[in-house]
Motif scaffolding. Structure first.
Motif, PDB file in Angstrom:
ATOM      1  N   ILE A 104       0.790  -1.180  -0.122  1.00 40.78           N
ATOM      2  CA  ILE A 104       0.027  -0.097  -0.158  1.00 40.78           C
ATOM      3  C   ILE A 104       0.816   1.097  -0.108  1.00 40.78           C
ATOM      4  O   ILE A 104       1.852   1.276   0.682  1.00 40.78           O
ATOM      5  N   VAL A 105       0.570   2.305  -0.942  1.00 35.31           N
ATOM      6  CA  VAL A 105       1.377   3.472  -0.873  1.00 35.31           C
ATOM      7  C   VAL A 105       0.481   4.663  -0.188  1.00 35.31           C
ATOM      8  O   VAL A 105      -0.715   4.688  -0.941  1.00 35.31           O
ATOM      9  N   PHE A 106       1.212   5.474   0.079  1.00 35.84           N
ATOM     10  CA  PHE A 106       0.473   6.942   0.621  1.00 35.84           C
ATOM     11  C   PHE A 106       1.047   7.881  -0.260  1.00 35.84           C
ATOM     12  O   PHE A 106       2.448   7.860  -0.341  1.00 35.84           O
ATOM     13  N   ARG A 107       0.261   9.048  -0.260  1.00 35.79           N
ATOM     14  CA  ARG A 107       0.663  10.137  -0.919  1.00 35.79           C
ATOM     15  C   ARG A 107       0.401  11.431   0.147  1.00 35.79           C
ATOM     16  O   ARG A 107      -0.833  11.313   0.575  1.00 35.79           O
ATOM     17  N   LEU A 108       1.252  12.209   0.567  1.00 32.71           N
ATOM     18  CA  LEU A 108       0.623  12.942   1.815  1.00 32.71           C
ATOM     19  C   LEU A 108       0.367  14.353   0.952  1.00 32.71           C
ATOM     20  O   LEU A 108       0.695  14.812   0.098  1.00 32.71           O
ATOM     21  N   GLY A 109      -0.684  14.956   1.808  1.00 34.04           N
ATOM     22  CA  GLY A 109      -1.057  16.330   1.534  1.00 34.04           C
ATOM     23  C   GLY A 109      -0.629  17.484   2.409  1.00 34.04           C
ATOM     24  O   GLY A 109      -0.735  18.768   2.240  1.00 34.04           O
ATOM     25  N   ARG A 110       0.066  17.038   3.500  1.00 30.72           N
ATOM     26  CA  ARG A 110       0.680  17.886   4.382  1.00 30.72           C
ATOM     27  C   ARG A 110       1.747  17.228   5.069  1.00 30.72           C
ATOM     28  O   ARG A 110       2.145  16.141   5.002  1.00 30.72           O
ATOM     29  N   ARG A 111       2.583  18.095   5.716  1.00 28.91           N
ATOM     30  CA  ARG A 111       4.001  17.946   6.249  1.00 28.91           C
ATOM     31  C   ARG A 111       3.527  17.087   7.503  1.00 28.91           C
ATOM     32  O   ARG A 111       2.864  17.118   8.388  1.00 28.91           O
ATOM     33  N   LEU A 112       4.696  15.997   7.400  1.00 31.41           N
ATOM     34  CA  LEU A 112       4.554  14.938   8.616  1.00 31.41           C
ATOM     35  C   LEU A 112       5.740  14.551   9.208  1.00 31.41           C
ATOM     36  O   LEU A 112       6.761  13.988   8.313  1.00 31.41           O
ATOM     37  N   GLY A 113       6.150  14.797  10.510  1.00 33.31           N
ATOM     38  CA  GLY A 113       7.407  14.356  11.029  1.00 33.31           C
ATOM     39  C   GLY A 113       7.754  14.441  12.472  1.00 33.31           C
ATOM     40  O   GLY A 113       6.828  15.110  12.903  1.00 33.31           O
ATOM     41  N   GLY A 114       8.632  13.538  12.833  1.00 29.68           N
ATOM     42  CA  GLY A 114       8.774  13.139  14.388  1.00 29.68           C
ATOM     43  C   GLY A 114       7.540  12.345  14.863  1.00 29.68           C
ATOM     44  O   GLY A 114       6.988  11.518  14.084  1.00 29.68           O
ATOM     45  N   LEU A 115       7.347  12.610  16.153  1.00 30.33           N
ATOM     46  CA  LEU A 115       6.395  11.768  16.717  1.00 30.33           C
ATOM     47  C   LEU A 115       5.025  11.980  16.664  1.00 30.33           C
ATOM     48  O   LEU A 115       4.433  13.277  16.878  1.00 30.33           O
ATOM     49  N   VAL A 116       4.190  11.272  15.963  1.00 27.39           N
ATOM     50  CA  VAL A 116       2.786  11.623  15.449  1.00 27.39           C
ATOM     51  C   VAL A 116       1.860  10.530  15.805  1.00 27.39           C
ATOM     52  O   VAL A 116       2.348   9.313  16.030  1.00 27.39           O
ATOM     53  N   THR A 117       0.839  10.763  16.176  1.00 30.45           N
ATOM     54  CA  THR A 117      -0.488   9.761  16.626  1.00 30.45           C
ATOM     55  C   THR A 117      -1.085   9.210  15.029  1.00 30.45           C
ATOM     56  O   THR A 117      -0.529   9.659  14.038  1.00 30.45           O
ATOM     57  N   VAL A 118      -1.675   7.947  15.313  1.00 33.42           N
ATOM     58  CA  VAL A 118      -2.218   7.421  13.970  1.00 33.42           C
ATOM     59  C   VAL A 118      -3.091   8.394  13.428  1.00 33.42           C
ATOM     60  O   VAL A 118      -3.179   8.419  12.146  1.00 33.42           O
ATOM     61  N   ASP A 119      -3.893   8.996  14.151  1.00 31.13           N
ATOM     62  CA  ASP A 119      -5.115  10.031  13.597  1.00 31.13           C
ATOM     63  C   ASP A 119      -4.406  11.307  12.922  1.00 31.13           C
ATOM     64  O   ASP A 119      -4.713  11.495  12.020  1.00 31.13           O
ATOM     65  N   GLU A 120      -3.221  11.850  13.365  1.00 35.20           N
ATOM     66  CA  GLU A 120      -2.632  12.733  12.890  1.00 35.20           C
ATOM     67  C   GLU A 120      -1.870  12.280  11.443  1.00 35.20           C
ATOM     68  O   GLU A 120      -1.782  12.881  10.441  1.00 35.20           O
ATOM     69  N   ALA A 121      -1.406  10.858  11.448  1.00 37.89           N
ATOM     70  CA  ALA A 121      -0.696  10.321  10.049  1.00 37.89           C
ATOM     71  C   ALA A 121      -2.105  10.310   9.119  1.00 37.89           C
ATOM     72  O   ALA A 121      -1.908  10.655   7.967  1.00 37.89           O
ATOM     73  N   ALA A 200       2.693   2.298   9.895  1.00 44.20           N
ATOM     74  CA  ALA A 200       3.909   2.173   9.165  1.00 44.20           C
ATOM     75  C   ALA A 200       4.075   3.773   8.889  1.00 44.20           C
ATOM     76  O   ALA A 200       5.248   4.292   8.674  1.00 44.20           O
ATOM     77  N   LEU A 201       3.149   4.601   8.379  1.00 44.98           N
ATOM     78  CA  LEU A 201       3.252   5.804   8.376  1.00 44.98           C
ATOM     79  C   LEU A 201       3.616   6.776   9.337  1.00 44.98           C
ATOM     80  O   LEU A 201       4.457   7.605   9.417  1.00 44.98           O
ATOM     81  N   VAL A 202       3.227   6.320  10.539  1.00 48.98           N
ATOM     82  CA  VAL A 202       3.680   6.907  11.845  1.00 48.98           C
ATOM     83  C   VAL A 202       5.085   6.494  11.852  1.00 48.98           C
ATOM     84  O   VAL A 202       5.850   7.466  12.522  1.00 48.98           O
ATOM     85  N   ALA A 203       5.576   5.488  11.675  1.00 56.24           N
ATOM     86  CA  ALA A 203       7.023   5.045  11.888  1.00 56.24           C
ATOM     87  C   ALA A 203       7.918   5.617  10.843  1.00 56.24           C
ATOM     88  O   ALA A 203       8.892   6.250  11.289  1.00 56.24           O
ATOM     89  N   ALA A 204       7.385   6.098   9.726  1.00 55.37           N
ATOM     90  CA  ALA A 204       8.015   6.825   8.524  1.00 55.37           C
ATOM     91  C   ALA A 204       8.432   8.028   9.128  1.00 55.37           C
ATOM     92  O   ALA A 204       9.307   8.644   8.942  1.00 55.37           O
ATOM     93  N   ALA A 205       7.405   8.524   9.828  1.00 51.15           N
ATOM     94  CA  ALA A 205       7.487  10.121  10.408  1.00 51.15           C
ATOM     95  C   ALA A 205       8.600  10.326  11.289  1.00 51.15           C
ATOM     96  O   ALA A 205       9.412  10.994  11.308  1.00 51.15           O
ATOM     97  N   ARG A 206       8.488   9.218  12.124  1.00 52.96           N
ATOM     98  CA  ARG A 206       9.320   9.244  13.266  1.00 52.96           C
ATOM     99  C   ARG A 206      10.797   8.903  12.785  1.00 52.96           C
ATOM    100  O   ARG A 206      11.639   9.721  13.130  1.00 52.96           O
ATOM    101  N   LEU A 207      10.856   8.077  11.730  1.00 53.73           N
ATOM    102  CA  LEU A 207      12.441   7.975  11.346  1.00 53.73           C
ATOM    103  C   LEU A 207      12.897   9.090  10.202  1.00 53.73           C
ATOM    104  O   LEU A 207      14.057   9.516  10.260  1.00 53.73           O
TER     105      LEU A 207
END
Length: 253
Positions: A104-121, A200-207
């Motif tokens: 599955i692939v995501f395309r982002l519409g807003r900036r995402l970085g660091g520690l985020v929640t599932v809802d934020e992702a 996985a998207l939460v983890a990507a933002a963290r990494l």
């Protein structure tokens, strides 16, 4: 003994360009240095004109993490040169021993970085699509250590993305199938991706944040494989089907 990061990056880059396997680095390479090699490898590709388009995650299967003896994901970089059109042809001669995984692939519409929640992702997602990643370790016999694979841009080689959807619903427990010439060769569920692809998207933002950056609007993120990888062969027609999300395909030339 100092590890020669630039020489390692050059060897891996030449291996990919020439479709020729190289020996593993083995114990001479640690994980931190491996990410330095990956960065130097990508710098060579950017210098040739490739453009970063996103990020891929590896070891999103808990079974694979246990098998490799790791407690975190690994990541690599996606570029525009890796994109293969849905319905297009993948030339086998470009690769050493390519395999394909349904994702599955995501395309982002807003900036995402660091520690985020599932809802934020989830709120940062612009669109979702079924996809396939073509992995192709540049090491002999497709064998490598954890550090080896990280240095090699986490084995990422190409990707195929299906039609984007902005009206996606629950992405968990989604049946997914990989087909060769119309026959199912791998079947699984999106639940195999960390229990929920949004994790996985939460983890990507963290990494990304730990690496001093963030995921930016327009970035794509490959969430990880829903099944084991399948070896490609010339002439086969490959297709991924994700129930409720769609399908994508390509042919191997």
């Amino acid at each position: 003994m100092n590890f020669d990061v630039m020489a390692a990056a050059g060897a891996l880059d030449r291996a990919a360009c020439e479709a020729r396997a190289v020996p593993q680095f083995g114990e001479a390479l640690d994980l931190d240095t491996a990410y330095r090699v990956q960065k130097a490898l990508m710098a060579r590709r950017y210098a040739r004109g490739e453009r970063r388009v996103g990020m891929k995650l590896g070891f999103t299967s808990k079974a694979k993490m246990i098998q490799m003896g790791v407690d975190d994901l690994i990541w690599g970089t996606l570029t525009d040169a890796m994109l293969v059109a849905d319905g297009g042809t993948l030339e086998m001669a470009r690769f050493i021993h390519p395999r394909v995984e349904p994702e599955i692939v995501f395309r982002l519409g807003r900036r995402l970085g660091g520690l985020v929640t599932v809802d934020e992702a989830r709120a940062a997602i612009e669109a979702v699509a079924p996809a396939m990643e073509i992995i192709d370790s540049r090491y002999a016999a497709f064998k490598f250590s954890l550090a080896d694979v990280v240095a090699d841009n986490s084995s990422s080689a190409a990707l195929v993305i299906g039609a984007w959807r902005t009206d996606f619903g629950d992405l968990n427990h989604m049946p997914m199938r990989l087909l060769f010439d119309g026959a199912v060769v791998q079947a699984g569920s999106s639940e195999a991706i960390l229990g929920d692809p949004l994790e996985a998207l939460v983890a990507a933002a963290r990494l990304a944040g730990a690496n001093g950056g963030a995921l930016e609007p327009g970035d794509i993120v490959l969430a990880g494989a829903a099944t084991a990888a399948e070896a490609l062969r010339p002439g086969v027609a490959v297709r991924v089907e994700a129930d409720g999300l769609g399908a994508a395909g390509f042919s191997v030339g």
